[in-house]
Design a protein around this motif. Structure first.
Motif, mmCIF file in Angstrom:
data_model
loop_
_atom_site.group_PDB
_atom_site.id
_atom_site.type_symbol
_atom_site.label_atom_id
_atom_site.label_comp_id
_atom_site.label_asym_id
_atom_site.label_seq_id
_atom_site.Cartn_x
_atom_site.Cartn_y
_atom_site.Cartn_z
ATOM 1 N N VAL A 1 1.553 -6.345 6.104
ATOM 2 C CA VAL A 1 2.119 -7.717 6.003
ATOM 3 C C VAL A 1 0.921 -8.761 5.709
ATOM 4 N N ALA A 2 0.118 -8.675 6.064
ATOM 5 C CA ALA A 2 -1.306 -9.819 5.756
ATOM 6 C C ALA A 2 -1.371 -9.045 3.679
ATOM 7 N N CYS A 3 -1.250 -8.276 3.651
ATOM 8 C CA CYS A 3 -1.271 -7.670 2.402
ATOM 9 C C CYS A 3 -0.281 -8.138 1.478
ATOM 10 N N TRP A 4 0.903 -8.340 2.552
ATOM 11 C CA TRP A 4 2.046 -8.611 1.782
ATOM 12 C C TRP A 4 1.816 -10.174 1.649
ATOM 13 N N VAL A 5 1.480 -10.938 1.846
ATOM 14 C CA VAL A 5 1.536 -12.419 1.972
ATOM 15 C C VAL A 5 0.378 -12.932 1.337
ATOM 16 N N LEU A 6 -1.069 -11.730 1.339
ATOM 17 C CA LEU A 6 -1.910 -12.075 0.092
ATOM 18 C C LEU A 6 -1.721 -12.841 -0.940
ATOM 19 N N PRO A 7 -1.080 -12.877 -2.214
ATOM 20 C CA PRO A 7 -1.084 -13.503 -3.277
ATOM 21 C C PRO A 7 -0.556 -14.879 -2.556
ATOM 22 N N LYS A 8 0.470 -15.588 -2.039
ATOM 23 C CA LYS A 8 1.087 -16.209 -1.516
ATOM 24 C C LYS A 8 0.076 -17.455 -0.814
ATOM 25 N N ARG A 9 -1.300 -16.470 -0.312
ATOM 26 C CA ARG A 9 -1.677 -17.449 1.044
ATOM 27 C C ARG A 9 -3.354 -17.449 0.341
ATOM 28 N N LEU A 10 -3.909 -16.612 -0.940
ATOM 29 C CA LEU A 10 -5.094 -17.100 -1.418
ATOM 30 C C LEU A 10 -4.762 -16.533 -2.720
ATOM 31 N N PRO A 11 -3.717 -17.225 -3.482
ATOM 32 C CA PRO A 11 -3.243 -16.448 -5.292
ATOM 33 C C PRO A 11 -5.144 -16.087 -6.054
ATOM 34 N N GLU A 12 -5.135 -17.209 -5.916
ATOM 35 C CA GLU A 12 -6.806 -17.190 -6.791
ATOM 36 C C GLU A 12 -7.323 -15.818 -6.775
ATOM 37 N N ALA A 13 -8.130 -16.138 -5.687
ATOM 38 C CA ALA A 13 -8.167 -14.753 -4.995
ATOM 39 C C ALA A 13 -7.908 -13.539 -5.652
ATOM 40 N N TYR A 14 -6.591 -13.369 -5.366
ATOM 41 C CA TYR A 14 -5.729 -12.647 -5.510
ATOM 42 C C TYR A 14 -6.277 -12.131 -7.179
ATOM 43 N N LYS A 15 -6.028 -13.351 -7.458
ATOM 44 C CA LYS A 15 -5.462 -12.707 -9.196
ATOM 45 C C LYS A 15 -6.911 -12.489 -9.841
ATOM 46 N N GLN A 16 -7.847 -12.277 -8.845
ATOM 47 C CA GLN A 16 -9.215 -12.036 -9.366
ATOM 48 C C GLN A 16 -9.527 -10.223 -9.063
ATOM 49 N N SER A 17 -8.638 -10.145 -8.306
ATOM 50 C CA SER A 17 -8.891 -8.820 -7.958
ATOM 51 C C SER A 17 -8.846 -7.412 -8.625
ATOM 52 N N ARG A 18 -9.289 -6.516 -9.372
ATOM 53 C CA ARG A 18 -9.470 -5.641 -10.172
ATOM 54 C C ARG A 18 -8.069 -4.665 -9.248
ATOM 55 N N PHE A 19 -8.091 -4.783 -8.018
ATOM 56 C CA PHE A 19 -6.553 -4.051 -7.838
ATOM 57 C C PHE A 19 -5.371 -5.156 -7.780
ATOM 58 N N TYR A 20 -5.571 -5.530 -9.323
ATOM 59 C CA TYR A 20 -4.238 -7.295 -8.761
ATOM 60 C C TYR A 20 -3.255 -5.849 -9.308
#
Length: 198
Positions: A120-139
């Motif tokens: 569930v935390a991974c599901w909401v990750l793009p909304k909660r931490l959008p910048e950090a998520y976009k920089q992830s190598r697993f984006y």
């Protein structure tokens, strides 16, 4: 294949290797094979497990989820309070004669259900931490991420169902109580953890 090369197939079919060992080894070596092999297998597994099993709880303790004393280490860096707790929890079923398959089903089933929270935390990750998520190598684009997580969620729930479906009513109630207590404790302790981080 090895067993069938020593004894006729009809004798070794669906048998373990102790049958062949008893035939080819002297008594002392056969006993060592049976008991020594089992002991070495257990000891190597336990040694590996004991080296990592405490670390997650220790890190959670350092983050404030558990009392600070739990993370205390001896001079060799061993968190002995947590290790002692695991020892008691591991010895309890043996001492009380509990059904190990039941304990295994309870443990795996509830563990997967609690790990569902990570999903569930991974599901909401793009909304909660959008910048950090976009920089992830697993984006992944959000739609693809949710598709992958949906498949994983179905598999996790299915695995939990398989493990929990054989439980007795008291064991199922115990699992439910454990999960409710865990959720209540998390809500209670979250305020303390959040205050510590500020």
């Amino acid at each position: 294949i090895v067993a069938a090369g020593v004894l006729p197939v009809d004798q070794v079919a669906f048998q373990n290797l102790t049958l062949v060992a008893k035939t080819i080894f002297p008594t002392w070596l056969y006993l060592f094979f049976v008991f020594g092999g089992a002991m070495f297998a257990l000891l190597t597994t336990l040694n590996g497990t004991l080296s990592w099993v405490t670390r997650g709880v220790q890190e959670a303790t350092k983050d404030g989820w558990f009392p600070a004393a739990w993370a205390k280490e001896n001079k060799n860096g061993v968190p002995y309070y947590i290790l002692g707790f695991y020892f008691v929890m591991g010895a309890l079923p043996i001492v009380t004669g509990m059904d190990m398959s039941l304990i295994s089903s309870m443990g795996v089933g509830t563990d997967i259900l609690t790990e569902f929270m990570v999903l569930v935390a991974c599901w909401v990750l793009p909304k909660r931490l959008p910048e950090a998520y976009k920089q992830s190598r697993f984006y992944l684009p959000e739609g693809q991420l949710h598709g992958v997580l949906g498949v994983i969620g179905v598999l996790m729930l299915g695995t939990s169902y398989v493990n929990l479906s054989d439980l007795t009513v008291p064991a199922a109630i115990a699992c439910g109580v454990f999960i409710v207590c865990l959720l209540v404790y998390m809500q209670f302790r979250y305020k303390y953890v959040a205050e510590r981080k500020q």
